[in-house]
Each structure stands twice: as structure tokens, then as C-alpha cells.
Design an enzyme around this catalytic site. Structure first.
Site, mmCIF file in Angstrom:
data_model
loop_
_atom_site.group_PDB
_atom_site.id
_atom_site.type_symbol
_atom_site.label_atom_id
_atom_site.label_comp_id
_atom_site.label_asym_id
_atom_site.label_seq_id
_atom_site.Cartn_x
_atom_site.Cartn_y
_atom_site.Cartn_z
ATOM 1 N N LYS A 173 0.869 -1.184 0.000
ATOM 2 C CA LYS A 173 0.000 0.000 0.000
ATOM 3 C C LYS A 173 0.904 1.232 0.000
ATOM 4 O O LYS A 173 1.455 1.619 1.015
ATOM 5 C CB LYS A 173 -0.926 0.054 1.210
ATOM 6 N N GLU B 86 9.006 1.140 11.249
ATOM 7 C CA GLU B 86 10.089 2.134 11.051
ATOM 8 C C GLU B 86 9.411 3.490 11.124
ATOM 9 O O GLU B 86 8.689 3.863 10.201
ATOM 10 C CB GLU B 86 10.727 1.974 9.666
ATOM 11 N N CYS C 154 13.293 10.727 7.436
ATOM 12 C CA CYS C 154 13.114 10.211 8.806
ATOM 13 C C CYS C 154 14.373 10.415 9.624
ATOM 14 O O CYS C 154 14.309 10.719 10.811
ATOM 15 C CB CYS C 154 12.736 8.733 8.759
ATOM 16 N N GLU D 153 8.852 16.082 15.675
ATOM 17 C CA GLU D 153 9.323 15.860 14.306
ATOM 18 C C GLU D 153 8.584 16.833 13.389
ATOM 19 O O GLU D 153 7.357 16.796 13.295
ATOM 20 C CB GLU D 153 9.046 14.425 13.864
HETATM 21 P P1 NAD Z 1 1.986 8.336 7.798
HETATM 22 O O1 NAD Z 1 2.159 7.563 9.061
HETATM 23 O O2 NAD Z 1 0.993 9.409 7.767
HETATM 24 O O3 NAD Z 1 1.620 7.355 6.596
HETATM 25 C C1 NAD Z 1 2.416 6.231 6.284
HETATM 26 C C2 NAD Z 1 1.542 5.213 5.575
HETATM 27 O O4 NAD Z 1 0.565 4.736 6.490
HETATM 28 C C3 NAD Z 1 0.779 5.769 4.369
HETATM 29 O O5 NAD Z 1 0.752 4.812 3.349
HETATM 30 C C4 NAD Z 1 -0.608 5.992 4.948
HETATM 31 O O6 NAD Z 1 -1.636 5.952 3.984
HETATM 32 C C5 NAD Z 1 -0.717 4.827 5.911
HETATM 33 N N1 NAD Z 1 -1.713 5.003 6.979
HETATM 34 C C6 NAD Z 1 -2.123 6.141 7.555
HETATM 35 N N2 NAD Z 1 -3.076 5.892 8.477
HETATM 36 C C7 NAD Z 1 -3.273 4.562 8.482
HETATM 37 C C8 NAD Z 1 -4.134 3.692 9.206
HETATM 38 N N3 NAD Z 1 -4.995 4.133 10.119
HETATM 39 N N4 NAD Z 1 -4.067 2.365 8.952
HETATM 40 C C9 NAD Z 1 -3.207 1.874 8.044
HETATM 41 N N5 NAD Z 1 -2.382 2.654 7.304
HETATM 42 C C10 NAD Z 1 -2.403 3.981 7.535
HETATM 43 O O7 NAD Z 1 3.441 8.863 7.428
HETATM 44 P P2 NAD Z 1 3.871 9.746 6.173
HETATM 45 O O8 NAD Z 1 3.406 11.140 6.388
HETATM 46 O O9 NAD Z 1 3.508 9.049 4.916
HETATM 47 O O10 NAD Z 1 5.463 9.687 6.278
HETATM 48 C C11 NAD Z 1 6.193 10.492 7.118
HETATM 49 C C12 NAD Z 1 6.606 9.725 8.355
HETATM 50 O O11 NAD Z 1 7.320 8.546 7.985
HETATM 51 C C13 NAD Z 1 7.563 10.515 9.222
HETATM 52 O O12 NAD Z 1 7.196 10.378 10.566
HETATM 53 C C14 NAD Z 1 8.908 9.848 8.957
HETATM 54 O O13 NAD Z 1 9.841 9.992 9.989
HETATM 55 C C15 NAD Z 1 8.503 8.429 8.770
HETATM 56 N N6 NAD Z 1 9.532 7.676 8.047
HETATM 57 C C16 NAD Z 1 10.283 6.757 8.746
HETATM 58 C C17 NAD Z 1 11.298 6.057 8.101
HETATM 59 C C18 NAD Z 1 12.136 5.034 8.840
HETATM 60 O O14 NAD Z 1 12.798 4.237 8.186
HETATM 61 N N7 NAD Z 1 12.140 5.022 10.164
HETATM 62 C C19 NAD Z 1 11.549 6.290 6.745
HETATM 63 C C20 NAD Z 1 10.754 7.220 6.055
HETATM 64 C C21 NAD Z 1 9.747 7.907 6.728
#
Ligand code: NAD
Length: 498
Positions: free
Chosen positions: A193, A269, A304, A401
Site C-alpha cells: 500500500k 520504522e 526520517c 518531528e
Molecule cells: P503516515 O504515518 O501518515 O503514513 C504512512 C503510511 O501509512 C501511508 O501509506 C498511509 O496511507 C498509511 N496510513 C495512515 N493511516 C493509516 C491507518 N490508520 N491504517 C493503516 N495505514 C495507515 O506517514 P507519512 O506522512 O507518509 O510519512 C512520514 C513519516 O514517515 C515521518 O514520521 C517519517 O519519519 C517516517 N519515516 C520513517 C522512516 C524510517 O525508516 N524510520 C523512513 C521514512 C519515513
């Protein structure tokens, strides 16, 4: 065809690529609309223009995809294929990705605003990951336990079943590859997804996976929103593992969904607020300042492991911050398709407003704004690099963040104070240490509460190094052979011998 070199080369390729974009979901080897017929818009944040209408999958599509994924797993077309053969298919996929890397990079750049040159770096990471995990899988042995002669104890490593990979938008294809490479190599069926903010490269990847020979139902892509299709995957009784990269808040939610359903394995992650510690004895202030600026401004700060908290020993602080400010002034945002742009556009209006809100809050909370913060006119969502000095841990810009190009600088007097500040965080994803004193480096490295530590660099690493966090930055590891452990389970076999 040779690589596009100039802005106009990339614009020409963009015109060709956007004329035939795929927006349908990829289920059981076919591109299909969502069952509901619903779609959502994919917008280019650098121009505000619509790129495509994309299938908005929900629980009905998830159910169908899970059924196909499970059937493929049971048939054993992939799960029981000899590892050396799976390797062959995955290496073909890597070769196809390489042949199409300009197009894939362009899709990520257009979809989420990053410079196309950064997106090309991501492609190297994505392709490298597929190759590395493919190459590992036929070299992974099980174990024979050290039993007595009356028995043979074997420990087998087996795939889990159906893995749902839920990924973010900041490195769309690279995060995808870090997840699907070990999951597929291990023999699982994978449902991806992608983020609703960057679905296009995942759909192109699906076509390449089909061309490479990944069997029907083994790799599927469901574009859509988190609260609809993401939630359905996470609550399913027929998904064995959620492999997630995204925010800490959503990570927590996924753990609850697992508890409410089938106790599926959840590996996360999540976010960070990573400290980058500069001691006065570091080797070369100019080089360190350039690196500290790139650590936060690369990818518009939407990283991240962004080095978003810069901790500087007070004796060099003024001189050092002046150099970081100068570097920030050179790292300005520009057209993502221009190879000269170091930064691109913020992913969407929501993220843009969120970051601008933090900048206002930083000023209100009394931090010293050294550079940036102005609105940039025009339809594109651009933010100039921001440096705040005199930040304290209580300020929102000091502990939350932001996920944008905003650097928070803290001063410190002693090593203990630096460590206290560095570890004073809910997160523990990455940390940096700059010094010439190896004793200090090792003392500090061991005491940092962080999944990874960069010494005299920022963000170094390759496919051989695991990537992941501690504390509320998550519990999983991407990359390296350690990531295979996330997608496999152990079976203990005790054979009684007479
Ligand atoms: P997000 O948590 O908003 O979304 C991530 C994914 O989760 C998306 O595909 C989203 O549609 C899905 N999602 C959202 N709500 C959901 C739910 N209730 N159930 C299931 N899936 C759901 O994050 P984002 O804005 O896409 O990305 C930014 C975040 O990702 C930042 O916090 C960043 O630090 C983190 N990140 C972490 C790493 C790592 O390796 N640790 C790498 C890249 C990004």
C-alpha cells in the site's frame, strides 16, 4: 537512450511519461479500478497540476487482494520455489528497474516534489536492495541443533504468508524496495500500500514485477488512503505481517489493529528527531557545517533520519552556526526537474502548512531565527531552509518531528550535557558525532539511545547495514540480512532417532 542531462531533457521525458500514467490498482496480475469506482487525484506539488486519477482502494479491494495473495502462497508458486529460482526472478526485476530508472525517478519527483537528481539516488538504493536480498536468499542456511545422538534437531526458516507493506511518500520507491525485497526473497506474498501522496512509481513497479515473472498474486499494489485500505489490511485475519514505514502515531495505531485482529507481526520504522553532535575538536568546520546543513535540508527535510537537532559545543557555536547559515543560503529550493536544484517542493499543502506553522511557533517560543522562514510566491509549495539557534528541549521545534527544512540548534558545554540533550527524546532513530577523539567517539556512541550512529558523517551506510530505530522510532530493521528475520519464522523440528 542516454540519461536526461538538462531541465529541458527531463521536461521532455516528463511529457512522455505523464501521457500514459497507470492509475489502477494491481491485483492478481491485472490493473483494475477500485471495486467502488472511486479515485483520488495525484498532484504535482511543484506546479499544482494534476498528474493522474488513481484508484482509491478500500476494504473490498483489500479482501480480494488478500484472497489472491493467500491462494498464491498456498499453491507454493513462489513460497516453495527454490530460493535460487526466486533469486533469478528478482534479479530480472532489478535489471528492469535499472533499465527504467530515469522514468521511475521522474515519477517520484513529479509525484512528491523531490529533485529528480535525489530521486535517481533513491533508485540506486531501491535497485541495490532488490539485488542484495535476491543474492542473499540462496545463501541462507537453517540450523542443526547441538543435540545428543538420539535425536536430530533442525531449525528451519520459513516465510510468514501474506505480508502487507504500508509505506510513506518521502522516498516512495526506495522505502518500497527496502520492504518488498526481503519479504519477496523469503517467499512471502506481498501486498503493497503506497502512500496516497505518491502512488505512481509503485504502480509502474507492479508492471515491471509482472514482466520479470513474479507469479500472479505474489506482488499486488493497492493505492488508497490509510484509514480505508491501510486499515483493512491491518485489521485482516489473513495477513500475517504488517511491515510499516511512516509516522509514530500511525505505527501505534497499527499495533492496536494487530491486537484487535490476529496478533499479526508488526514491524515499524517510524519518525525521528535526530541529534547531530559537533564537538569543538572536529576536523574541519567548513566540511562539518556543509554536512550538518545537508543532513536537514536534503529532500526538503522530509527525511526520517534528518539531523534536525544540531548540538554544538559552545566554544565554536557562533562560528559554526554562521557556516551552517551560509550553507543553508546555498541550498535553496528550485524546480525539481532542474538537475541544479538541491531541494524541491514540499509534498502537499497539508505538509507545507504544518512546517510553516512550526516556523511561526519557533519564533513565538523565543528561538533565534537565523535564516529562512519566508513564504515563497507561486503555485509550487516551496520552503526556504530555516535555521533556529538557541533552541531548548521544551520548545515544539526542539522536540517534535517537523519533517521539513527546519534546523534547531542547541548549545552545550560538556560531553555529559551533549548526551543528556541528545537522549532527551521520545525518538531514537539516528545520531551523529563529530570529533577527532576516538575515546570520546566510542564513549558517546555507546551511550547514545539510537538505532544508528554516524561518526564523522551523516547518513552513511549501504545494503550491508541494518536500518531502523529504538524507542518510539520503531522496532524493525530494513536492509541487510537482518531484515530477512522480519519476514521469516522459525520452525523447530525434533527427529527422534533409535
Ligand atoms: P503516515 O504515518 O501518515 O503514513 C504512512 C503510511 O501509512 C501511508 O501509506 C498511509 O496511507 C498509511 N496510513 C495512515 N493511516 C493509516 C491507518 N490508520 N491504517 C493503516 N495505514 C495507515 O506517514 P507519512 O506522512 O507518509 O510519512 C512520514 C513519516 O514517515 C515521518 O514520521 C517519517 O519519519 C517516517 N519515516 C520513517 C522512516 C524510517 O525508516 N524510520 C523512513 C521514512 C519515513
Amino acid at each position: 537512450m542516454s540519461r536526461p542531462q538538462t531541465l529541458s531533457d527531463w521536461q521532455a521525458l516528463a511529457a512522455r511519461v505523464t501521457a500514459q500514467l497507470e492509475g489502477n490498482a494491481f491485483i492478481n496480475d491485472e490493473f483494475v479500478p477500485a471495486v467502488s469506482g472511486e479515485t483520488f487525484e495525484s498532484l504535482n506539488p511543484a506546479t499544482g497540476e494534476r498528474l493522474a486519477m488513481v484508484a482509491s482502494c478500500d476494504s473490498a479491494d483489500a479482501e480480494i487482494a488478500i484472497r489472491h495473495a493467500r491462494a498464491a502462497f498456498k499453491r507454493g508458486v513462489w513460497s516453495r520455489m527454490a530460493p535460487v529460482e526466486r533469486k533469478g526472478v528478482m534479479l530480472r526485476l532489478a535489471a528492469l528497474m535499472e533499465a527504467h530508472q530515469d522514468e521511475l525517478a521522474l515519477l517520484d519527483s513529479l509525484d512528491m516534489g523531490k529533485p529528480v537528481t535525489s530521486a535517481l539516488n533513491d533508485m540506486a538504493g531501491a535497485i541495490g536492495s532488490i539485488r542484495h536480498q535476491a543474492e542473499s536468499i540462496d545463501k541462507l542456511y537453517g540450523e542443526v541443533a547441538p543435540t545428543g545422538e538420539q535425536a536430530l534437531g533442525m531449525v528451519l526458516r520459513e516465510p510468514l504468508g501474506v505480508v502487507a507493506s504500508i509505506v510513506p511518500w518521502n522516498f516512495p520507491l526506495m522505502m518500497t524496495a527496502w520492504k518488498i525485497a526481503p519479504a519477496l526473497a523469503a517467499g512471502n506474498s506481498v501486498i503493497l500500500k503506497p502512500s496516497e501522496k505518491s502512488p505512481l512509481s509503485a504502480l509502474r513497479l507492479a508492471a515491471l514485477a509482472r514482466e520479470a515473472g513474479i507469479p500472479k498474486g505474489v506482488f499486488q499494489v493497492l493505492p488508497g488512503f490509510g484509514h480505508t485500505v491501510g486499515r483493512a489490511l491491518a485489521l485482516s485475519m489473513d495477513v500475517e505481517c504488517l511491515a510499516f514505514t511512516g509516522s509514530t502515531a500511525v505505527g501505534k495505531q497499527l499495533m492496536q489493529y494487530a491486537g484487535q485482529s490476529n496478533l499479526k507481526r508488526v514491524f515499524l520504522e517510524c519518525g525521528g528527531k535526530s541529534p547531530n553532535i559537533v564537538f569543538a575538536d572536529c576536523a574541519n568546520l567548513d566540511r562539518v557545517a556543509e554536512s550538518a546543513a545537508a543532513a536537514i535540508f536534503y529532500n526538503q527535510g522530509e527525511v526520517c533520519i534528518a539531523g534536525s537537532r544540531l548540538l554544538v559545543e559552545n566554544s565554536i557555536r557562533d562560528a559554526f552556526v554562521a557556516r551552517v547559515v551560509a550553507a543553508a543560503e546555498r541550498m535553496q529550493p528550485g524546480d525539481p526537474l532542474d538537475p541544479a536544484s538541491f531541494m524541491g517542493a514540499m509534498v502537499d499543502r497539508i505538509q507545507y502548512e504544518r512546517v510553516m506553522g512550526y516556523i511561526r511557533q519557533g519564533v513565538e517560543e523565543g528561538a533565534a531565527l537565523r535564516v529562512g522562514g519566508e513564504e515563497v510566491d507561486g503555485p509550487g509549495l516551496f520552503i526556504r531552509p530555516v535555521v533556529f539557534d538557541g533552541v531548548t528541549p521544551e520548545m515544539a521545534i526542539g522536540c517534535e518531528e517537523i519533517f521539513g527544512p527546519v534546523l534547531s540548534v542547541f548549545g552545550f558545554e560538556t560531553e555529559d550535557e551533549a548526551l543528556e540533550l541528545a537522549n532527551d527524546s521520545d525518538f531514537g532513530l539516528a545520531a551523529g558525532v563529530w570529533s577527532r577523539d576516538i575515546d570520546r567517539i566510542m564513549r558517546v556512541t555507546r551511550r547514545l539511545e539510537s538505532g544508528q550512529v554516524f561518526v564523522n558523517n551523516w547518513a552513511g551506510g549501504d545494503q550491508t547495514m541494518p536500518f531502523g530505530g529504538v524507542k518510539q522510532s520503531g522496532n524493525g530493521r530494513d536492509k541487510s540480512h537482518h531484515s530477512l528475520a522480519e519476514y521469516t519464522q522459525l520452525k523447530s523440528v525434533w527427529i527422534e532417532l533409535s
